[in-house]
Design a protein around this motif. Sequence first.
Motif, PDB file in Angstrom:
ATOM      1  N   THR A  81       0.815  -1.219   0.000  1.00 54.37           N
ATOM      2  CA  THR A  81       0.000   0.000   0.000  1.00 54.37           C
ATOM      3  C   THR A  81       0.843   1.262   0.000  1.00 54.37           C
ATOM      4  N   SER A  82       2.006   1.233   0.612  1.00 60.13           N
ATOM      5  CA  SER A  82       2.847   2.429   0.668  1.00 60.13           C
ATOM      6  C   SER A  82       3.957   2.429  -0.373  1.00 60.13           C
ATOM      7  N   ALA A  83       4.133   1.335  -1.091  1.00 61.73           N
ATOM      8  CA  ALA A  83       5.220   1.245  -2.074  1.00 61.73           C
ATOM      9  C   ALA A  83       5.023   2.218  -3.227  1.00 61.73           C
ATOM     10  N   GLU A  84       3.789   2.427  -3.644  1.00 62.21           N
ATOM     11  CA  GLU A  84       3.529   3.349  -4.751  1.00 62.21           C
ATOM     12  C   GLU A  84       3.944   4.767  -4.365  1.00 62.21           C
ATOM     13  N   ASN A  85       3.633   5.170  -3.134  1.00 60.05           N
ATOM     14  CA  ASN A  85       4.038   6.485  -2.650  1.00 60.05           C
ATOM     15  C   ASN A  85       5.562   6.584  -2.577  1.00 60.05           C
ATOM     16  N   ALA A  86       6.210   5.536  -2.086  1.00 55.83           N
ATOM     17  CA  ALA A  86       7.678   5.526  -2.009  1.00 55.83           C
ATOM     18  C   ALA A  86       8.286   5.618  -3.405  1.00 55.83           C
ATOM     19  N   THR A  87       7.733   4.887  -4.348  1.00 58.79           N
ATOM     20  CA  THR A  87       8.227   4.936  -5.726  1.00 58.79           C
ATOM     21  C   THR A  87       8.102   6.344  -6.296  1.00 58.79           C
ATOM     22  N   ARG A  88       6.959   6.963  -6.080  1.00 58.91           N
ATOM     23  CA  ARG A  88       6.730   8.317  -6.587  1.00 58.91           C
ATOM     24  C   ARG A  88       7.725   9.304  -5.977  1.00 58.91           C
ATOM     25  N   ARG A  89       7.918   9.228  -4.663  1.00 59.72           N
ATOM     26  CA  ARG A  89       8.827  10.158  -3.987  1.00 59.72           C
ATOM     27  C   ARG A  89      10.272   9.954  -4.432  1.00 59.72           C
ATOM     28  N   LEU A  90      10.686   8.705  -4.592  1.00 58.93           N
ATOM     29  CA  LEU A  90      12.055   8.427  -5.035  1.00 58.93           C
ATOM     30  C   LEU A  90      12.263   8.888  -6.474  1.00 58.93           C
ATOM     31  N   THR A  91      11.255   8.694  -7.318  1.00 57.42           N
ATOM     32  CA  THR A  91      11.347   9.126  -8.714  1.00 57.42           C
ATOM     33  C   THR A  91      11.407  10.645  -8.804  1.00 57.42           C
ATOM     34  N   GLU A  92      10.582  11.329  -8.012  1.00 60.08           N
ATOM     35  CA  GLU A  92      10.601  12.793  -8.007  1.00 60.08           C
ATOM     36  C   GLU A  92      11.943  13.331  -7.529  1.00 60.08           C
ATOM     37  N   ALA A  93      12.562  12.632  -6.591  1.00 63.77           N
ATOM     38  CA  ALA A  93      13.848  13.086  -6.057  1.00 63.77           C
ATOM     39  C   ALA A  93      14.952  12.995  -7.112  1.00 63.77           C
ATOM     40  N   LEU A  94      14.773  12.158  -8.117  1.00 64.86           N
ATOM     41  CA  LEU A  94      15.792  11.987  -9.154  1.00 64.86           C
ATOM     42  C   LEU A  94      15.578  12.893 -10.370  1.00 64.86           C
ATOM     43  N   ASP A  95      14.548  13.719 -10.346  1.00 64.75           N
ATOM     44  CA  ASP A  95      14.280  14.607 -11.469  1.00 64.75           C
ATOM     45  C   ASP A  95      14.077  16.028 -10.963  1.00 64.75           C
ATOM     46  N   PRO A  96      14.974  16.949 -11.194  1.00 63.22           N
ATOM     47  CA  PRO A  96      16.232  16.826 -11.922  1.00 63.22           C
ATOM     48  C   PRO A  96      17.265  16.072 -11.100  1.00 63.22           C
ATOM     49  N   GLU A 128      22.150   4.549 -13.387  1.00 58.72           N
ATOM     50  CA  GLU A 128      22.205   4.899 -14.806  1.00 58.72           C
ATOM     51  C   GLU A 128      22.578   6.363 -15.007  1.00 58.72           C
ATOM     52  N   GLN A 129      22.183   7.215 -14.045  1.00 60.42           N
ATOM     53  CA  GLN A 129      22.479   8.644 -14.139  1.00 60.42           C
ATOM     54  C   GLN A 129      23.793   9.004 -13.455  1.00 60.42           C
ATOM     55  N   GLY A 130      24.451   8.019 -12.842  1.00 59.28           N
ATOM     56  CA  GLY A 130      25.714   8.273 -12.163  1.00 59.28           C
ATOM     57  C   GLY A 130      25.563   9.014 -10.848  1.00 59.28           C
ATOM     58  N   ILE A 131      24.418   8.873 -10.207  1.00 65.82           N
ATOM     59  CA  ILE A 131      24.142   9.564  -8.945  1.00 65.82           C
ATOM     60  C   ILE A 131      24.485   8.633  -7.791  1.00 65.82           C
ATOM     61  N   PRO A 132      25.398   9.046  -6.891  1.00 70.02           N
ATOM     62  CA  PRO A 132      25.685   8.205  -5.730  1.00 70.02           C
ATOM     63  C   PRO A 132      24.493   8.189  -4.772  1.00 70.02           C
ATOM     64  N   VAL A 133      24.259   7.024  -4.164  1.00 70.80           N
ATOM     65  CA  VAL A 133      23.130   6.856  -3.249  1.00 70.80           C
ATOM     66  C   VAL A 133      23.656   6.514  -1.870  1.00 70.80           C
ATOM     67  N   LEU A 134      23.157   7.227  -0.865  1.00 67.11           N
ATOM     68  CA  LEU A 134      23.465   6.946   0.527  1.00 67.11           C
ATOM     69  C   LEU A 134      22.187   6.503   1.220  1.00 67.11           C
TER      70      LEU A 134
END
Length: 170
Positions: A81-96, A128-134
């Motif tokens: 139930t919360s995975a869709e929200n997590a996916t959206r937030r993580l995707t938004e954080a990567l753009d830009p 793929e974008q070369g962004i380091p993740v912590l």
Amino acid sequence: MNARRKKALTTTVWLAWTGAAVWTGVVADPYWLQITCLIAAATALRLALRGVRPATGHVRPGLRFGGGRAVVRLKGDLTATSAENATRRLTEALDPPPSVLEIDLANVSSLGKDSIQALFTALRTAGEQGIPVLVSGANRQTRTTLHGKGLDRFFRYADVPGQPGHEDRR
């Protein structure tokens, strides 16, 4: 219609509404109608600007902090139930693309299959974008789950001394 085009169309409509309200406020005869139209124009302009930059005036998790870092704070049981929200937030954080993506799991009690998929998708996109993740604040159970799924190969723990990517937060 993709999200960016839809947002641009919505912003254009609000700007057109702003122009119409200003024009009506200038040419309207009764004083009360002028004031009403100008208030409507100000409201429409605010909504148009919010479409361009949705976080004006406040900071929310997932938005940029100093240095171009994106921080996404997840919490609770990350299940279907919360995975869709997590996916959206993580995707938004990567753009830009940020300089660093930090995923704060301090308030996460458990990870479900769908949330693992959301994390994997974000980690793959960042890679793929070369962004380091912590990853910060992950408890033992969460770390065990991430290690068992092999996801810990794609990020660094921000709170493990001696590991590359560790930051002293004193």
